[in-house]
Design a protein around this motif. Structure first.
Motif: not given
Length: 209
Positions: A59-64, A84-86, A106-107
């Protein structure tokens, strides 16, 4: 390993990037060569540094993270890519694995366990929970599609499952890298999957029967 594995971190949170970098520096076999705060920068750095392992946020701003992953694979980046994510939504996991991710962690994992899992992914292992593996298998045809593969396609699949790159597979089988890519395209189509990881899961499930 005699040579350090080059690592690229792509995450839009500066503190997270710093934390991951500090964690990776605890292992003597990794070297963080660059980090990026967005997907576009990450793609550019990946092309410049040619990392062995990319740790990518979803989940990032701009380009996912998903679009970044697709772009990295489209550019021919052969690095192992770890998400690596929530998010632990199965739909996210399926989408990313189909797009070519090599692992999904998972983070909120404990740092020591996370580092151990990252090391295993870097070595070619597929790190997914049993529930995700089961769900992936359920998505496939009821009849085992592996029996439809040619002997050469089975050779390629077996080597994919050990974590080898296209170049390494070509060397093992004494064929060109382009021929390897053709075999991989064909076997993915026959297995009705979209990624090496999903094919690996089917391979080990088939062996376990």
């Amino acid at each position: 390993m005699s040579e350090k594995m080059k690592v690229l971190i792509i995450d839009d949170h500066p503190l997270m990037r710093r934390g991951i970098k500090q964690l990776m520096e605890l292992a003597p076999d990794f070297e963080v060569v660059a980090d990026a705060g967005n997907g576009s920068e990450g793609i550019s750095l990946a092309l410049q540094t040619q990392p062995d392992l990319i740790i990518l946020d979803l989940n990032m701003k701009g380009l996912s993270g998903l679009d970044t992953l697709k772009a990295l694979r489209a550019e021919g980046i052969d690095a192992r890519i770890l998400i690596l994510t929530v998010s632990d939504l199965k739909s996210d996991i399926f989408t990313l694995i189909d797009a070519g991710a090599d692992g999904y962690l998972l983070k909120d994992t404990e740092p020591d366990a996370l580092l151990s899992q990252i090391q295993r992914i870097a070595q070619g292992e597929v790190i997914l929970s049993d529930s995700i593996k089961d769900a992936l298998i359920e998505r496939q045809m009821n009849e085992d599609p592996i029996y439809s593969l040619t002997d050469r396609e089975m050779d390629v699949l077996r080597l994919i499952a050990t974590g080898l790159s296209n170049k390494q597979i070509a060397g093992q089988l004494f064929i060109s890298e382009e021929t390897v890519k053709v075999h991989i395209r064909n076997l993915l189509r026959k297995l009705n999957v979209h990624s090496r990881v999903a094919a690996t899961v089917l391979y080990f499930e088939h062996k376990g029967r």
